[in-house]
Design a protein around this motif. Structure first.
Motif, PDB file in Angstrom:
ATOM      1  N   CYS A   1      52.492  39.318  60.332  1.00 16.23           N
ATOM      2  CA  CYS A   1      53.264  38.695  59.256  1.00 16.23           C
ATOM      3  C   CYS A   1      53.347  37.185  59.480  1.00 16.23           C
ATOM      4  CB  CYS A   1      54.659  39.304  59.217  1.00 16.23           C
ATOM      5  SG  CYS A   1      55.829  38.406  58.174  1.00 16.23           S
ATOM      6  N   PRO A   2      52.874  36.356  58.537  1.00 17.95           N
ATOM      7  CA  PRO A   2      52.882  34.902  58.726  1.00 17.95           C
ATOM      8  C   PRO A   2      54.282  34.302  58.816  1.00 17.95           C
ATOM      9  CG  PRO A   2      52.280  35.445  56.481  1.00 17.95           C
ATOM     10  CD  PRO A   2      52.262  36.732  57.253  1.00 17.95           C
ATOM     11  N   ALA A   3      55.282  35.002  58.257  1.00 19.55           N
ATOM     12  CA  ALA A   3      56.652  34.480  58.317  1.00 19.55           C
ATOM     13  C   ALA A   3      57.214  34.530  59.732  1.00 19.55           C
ATOM     14  CB  ALA A   3      57.557  35.268  57.378  1.00 19.55           C
ATOM     15  N   THR A   4      56.555  35.267  60.638  1.00 22.43           N
ATOM     16  CA  THR A   4      57.027  35.355  62.018  1.00 22.43           C
ATOM     17  C   THR A   4      56.526  34.211  62.888  1.00 22.43           C
ATOM     18  OG1 THR A   4      55.168  36.747  62.760  1.00 22.43           O
ATOM     19  CG2 THR A   4      57.090  37.874  61.840  1.00 22.43           C
ATOM     20  N   TYR A   5      55.572  33.427  62.387  1.00 25.21           N
ATOM     21  CA  TYR A   5      55.071  32.319  63.213  1.00 25.21           C
ATOM     22  C   TYR A   5      54.863  31.015  62.454  1.00 25.21           C
ATOM     23  CZ  TYR A   5      50.480  33.750  61.351  1.00 25.21           C
ATOM     24  OH  TYR A   5      49.429  34.079  60.523  1.00 25.21           O
ATOM     25  N   THR A   6      55.123  31.010  61.135  1.00 26.32           N
ATOM     26  CA  THR A   6      55.050  29.781  60.343  1.00 26.32           C
ATOM     27  C   THR A   6      56.274  29.718  59.428  1.00 26.32           C
ATOM     28  OG1 THR A   6      53.873  30.739  58.455  1.00 26.32           O
ATOM     29  CG2 THR A   6      52.527  29.966  60.316  1.00 26.32           C
ATOM     30  N   ASP A   7      56.322  28.692  58.585  1.00 22.55           N
ATOM     31  CA  ASP A   7      57.434  28.540  57.649  1.00 22.55           C
ATOM     32  C   ASP A   7      57.174  29.246  56.318  1.00 22.55           C
ATOM     33  OD1 ASP A   7      58.930  27.009  59.411  1.00 22.55           O
ATOM     34  OD2 ASP A   7      57.980  25.138  58.782  1.00 22.55           O
ATOM     35  N   VAL A   8      56.126  30.053  56.260  1.00 22.62           N
ATOM     36  CA  VAL A   8      55.820  30.786  55.035  1.00 22.62           C
ATOM     37  C   VAL A   8      56.922  31.806  54.758  1.00 22.62           C
ATOM     38  CG1 VAL A   8      54.232  32.439  53.971  1.00 22.62           C
ATOM     39  CG2 VAL A   8      53.336  30.516  55.278  1.00 22.62           C
ATOM     40  N   SER A   9      57.374  31.858  53.524  1.00 20.37           N
ATOM     41  CA  SER A   9      58.422  32.813  53.151  1.00 20.37           C
ATOM     42  C   SER A   9      57.808  34.050  52.512  1.00 20.37           C
ATOM     43  CB  SER A   9      59.402  32.166  52.169  1.00 20.37           C
ATOM     44  OG  SER A   9      58.763  31.949  50.917  1.00 20.37           O
ATOM     45  N   CYS A  10      58.603  35.097  52.401  1.00 22.67           N
ATOM     46  CA  CYS A  10      58.137  36.325  51.749  1.00 22.67           C
ATOM     47  C   CYS A  10      57.761  36.044  50.292  1.00 22.67           C
ATOM     48  CB  CYS A  10      59.210  37.402  51.810  1.00 22.67           C
ATOM     49  SG  CYS A  10      59.543  38.025  53.472  1.00 22.67           S
ATOM     50  N   THR A  11      58.492  35.154  49.645  1.00 15.68           N
ATOM     51  CA  THR A  11      58.202  34.812  48.258  1.00 15.68           C
ATOM     52  C   THR A  11      56.829  34.163  48.131  1.00 15.68           C
ATOM     53  OG1 THR A  11      60.547  34.473  47.826  1.00 15.68           O
ATOM     54  CG2 THR A  11      59.006  33.537  46.238  1.00 15.68           C
ATOM     55  N   GLU A  12      56.465  33.328  49.109  1.00 12.86           N
ATOM     56  CA  GLU A  12      55.174  32.646  49.071  1.00 12.86           C
ATOM     57  C   GLU A  12      54.028  33.585  49.428  1.00 12.86           C
ATOM     58  OE1 GLU A  12      56.098  28.136  50.464  1.00 12.86           O
ATOM     59  OE2 GLU A  12      56.651  29.699  51.891  1.00 12.86           O
ATOM     60  N   CYS A  13      54.284  34.523  50.315  1.00 10.26           N
ATOM     61  CA  CYS A  13      53.238  35.447  50.767  1.00 10.26           C
ATOM     62  C   CYS A  13      53.131  36.636  49.813  1.00 10.26           C
ATOM     63  CB  CYS A  13      53.527  35.921  52.186  1.00 10.26           C
ATOM     64  SG  CYS A  13      52.368  37.182  52.820  1.00 10.26           S
ATOM     65  N   GLY A  14      54.116  37.487  49.827  1.00  9.40           N
ATOM     66  CA  GLY A  14      54.157  38.608  48.896  1.00  9.40           C
ATOM     67  C   GLY A  14      53.237  39.766  49.189  1.00  9.40           C
ATOM     68  N   VAL A  15      52.529  39.738  50.323  1.00  4.97           N
ATOM     69  CA  VAL A  15      51.574  40.807  50.637  1.00  4.97           C
ATOM     70  C   VAL A  15      52.254  42.175  50.712  1.00  4.97           C
ATOM     71  CG1 VAL A  15      50.070  41.718  52.449  1.00  4.97           C
ATOM     72  CG2 VAL A  15      49.881  39.338  51.752  1.00  4.97           C
ATOM     73  N   CYS A  16      53.450  42.223  51.284  1.00  3.97           N
ATOM     74  CA  CYS A  16      54.136  43.507  51.457  1.00  3.97           C
ATOM     75  C   CYS A  16      54.591  44.115  50.141  1.00  3.97           C
ATOM     76  CB  CYS A  16      55.332  43.349  52.402  1.00  3.97           C
ATOM     77  SG  CYS A  16      54.858  43.013  54.111  1.00  3.97           S
ATOM     78  N   ALA A  17      54.503  43.356  49.055  1.00  4.54           N
ATOM     79  CA  ALA A  17      54.849  43.891  47.743  1.00  4.54           C
ATOM     80  C   ALA A  17      53.646  44.523  47.059  1.00  4.54           C
ATOM     81  CB  ALA A  17      55.426  42.784  46.855  1.00  4.54           C
ATOM     82  N   ASP A  18      52.478  44.325  47.639  1.00  5.27           N
ATOM     83  CA  ASP A  18      51.247  44.815  47.025  1.00  5.27           C
ATOM     84  C   ASP A  18      50.855  46.178  47.576  1.00  5.27           C
ATOM     85  OD1 ASP A  18      51.086  42.442  45.608  1.00  5.27           O
ATOM     86  OD2 ASP A  18      49.870  41.464  47.143  1.00  5.27           O
ATOM     87  N   GLY A  19      50.373  47.039  46.716  1.00  3.81           N
ATOM     88  CA  GLY A  19      49.949  48.362  47.151  1.00  3.81           C
ATOM     89  C   GLY A  19      48.526  48.385  47.664  1.00  3.81           C
ATOM     90  N   GLU A  20      47.668  47.536  47.120  1.00  4.00           N
ATOM     91  CA  GLU A  20      46.268  47.526  47.508  1.00  4.00           C
ATOM     92  C   GLU A  20      46.019  46.377  48.492  1.00  4.00           C
ATOM     93  OE1 GLU A  20      42.896  48.156  48.593  1.00  4.00           O
ATOM     94  OE2 GLU A  20      43.615  49.617  47.114  1.00  4.00           O
ATOM     95  N   ARG A  21      45.824  46.738  49.769  1.00  3.43           N
ATOM     96  CA  ARG A  21      45.579  45.723  50.801  1.00  3.43           C
ATOM     97  C   ARG A  21      44.248  45.989  51.507  1.00  3.43           C
ATOM     98  NH1 ARG A  21      51.536  45.981  52.055  1.00  3.43           N
ATOM     99  NH2 ARG A  21      51.145  47.224  53.910  1.00  3.43           N
ATOM    100  N   LYS A  22      43.405  46.810  50.895  1.00  2.00           N
ATOM    101  CA  LYS A  22      42.098  47.135  51.463  1.00  2.00           C
ATOM    102  C   LYS A  22      42.223  47.673  52.883  1.00  2.00           C
ATOM    103  CE  LYS A  22      39.688  43.784  48.567  1.00  2.00           C
ATOM    104  NZ  LYS A  22      38.793  42.587  48.529  1.00  2.00           N
ATOM    105  N   GLY A  23      43.276  48.441  53.124  1.00  4.19           N
ATOM    106  CA  GLY A  23      43.444  49.079  54.425  1.00  4.19           C
ATOM    107  C   GLY A  23      44.075  48.213  55.492  1.00  4.19           C
ATOM    108  N   VAL A  24      44.396  46.959  55.176  1.00  2.00           N
ATOM    109  CA  VAL A  24      45.005  46.071  56.165  1.00  2.00           C
ATOM    110  C   VAL A  24      46.453  46.490  56.420  1.00  2.00           C
ATOM    111  CG1 VAL A  24      45.688  43.707  56.696  1.00  2.00           C
ATOM    112  CG2 VAL A  24      43.509  44.149  55.551  1.00  2.00           C
ATOM    113  N   ILE A  25      46.827  46.569  57.702  1.00  2.00           N
ATOM    114  CA  ILE A  25      48.174  46.936  58.104  1.00  2.00           C
ATOM    115  C   ILE A  25      48.921  45.678  58.518  1.00  2.00           C
ATOM    116  CG2 ILE A  25      49.517  48.198  59.850  1.00  2.00           C
ATOM    117  CD1 ILE A  25      47.157  50.224  59.888  1.00  2.00           C
TER     118      ILE A  25
END
Length: 215
Positions: free
Chosen positions: A162-186
């Motif tokens: 998760c980029p929010a754990t090591y940068t200033d990126v917020s969940c709002t800016e990233c949003g990956v965890c809101a997406d269902g299709e991540r091509k198998g990425v965990i």
């Protein structure tokens, strides 16, 4: 992590939860979802700073989750569950996914993440604290050290910290965890907080890139 390791069992969040338990704060699900219904279309919101989906024990309350899905229609929710992947629970998760509510199945180890990923639903996993950026460590130093850590599961699935754990990126800016299709990425969340050593015991040791993945 409720029996050991949960960051919500200490600090300010515990104080808040204690007041909810005592009836001094909180409301029912319908009341809690009112502000969600008012969000603009496409807005990202997070369900639950800690805790889990509605339902007693290991059972997901279908009606409760359908309420969340309806309130979130047209929005993007970041939502996780530690409820076991029983046929009944998974059926509910799949049902609301069709409406756009993507619920992440939460794993305590990379081995469990592989098992959950076989269900073809979005998965997140707790990682050893070695994956976390250390205090006073520059981003460059962290990235260099992170290269030595495994970034795949034992069965070869890619793990993205998760980029929010090591940068200033917020969940709002990233949003990956809101997406269902991540091509198998965990998505991986490094252990943190005052009980991270306990979480490390649960998540397992951090693996080196060359020996983490099984043949």
């Amino acid at each position: 992590m409720k029996k050991g390791g949960c960051y919500a069992m200490t600090g300010p969040l515990k104080l808040h939860w204690d007041k909810v338990t005592a009836g001094e704060r909180g409301s029912d699900l319908d009341e809690a979802l009112r502000p969600i219904r008012k969000l603009n279309r496409g807005a990202i919101w997070r369900y639950g700073q800690a805790g889990d989906l509605p339902g007693e024990g290991d059972v997901i309350d279908r009606d409760g989750v359908l309420k969340i899905a309806e309130a979130s229609r047209g929005k993007r929710a970041i939502i996780f569950t530690h409820k076991p992947p029983t046929p009944e629970n998974i059926a509910i998760v799949r049902q609301v996914a069709e409406t756009g509510l993507n619920i992440n199945l939460s794993a305590d180890s990379v081995e469990e993440a592989d098992t959950l990923a076989d269900l073809n639903l979005p998965v997140v996993v707790v990682l050893n604290s070695e994956y976390a950026r250390k205090k006073n460590e520059t981003l460059s130093e962290y990235r260099q050290r992170e290269k030595q850590l495994a970034k795949t599961t034992p069965r070869g699935r890619k793990i993205a910290v998760c980029p929010a754990t090591y940068t200033d990126v917020s969940c709002t800016e990233c949003g990956v965890c809101a997406d269902g299709e991540r091509k198998g990425v965990i998505v991986g969340f490094p252990a943190h907080g005052t009980q991270k050593k306990r979480v490390d015991e649960i998540a397992g040791h951090a693996g080196k890139r060359e020996n983490f993945r099984s043949g």
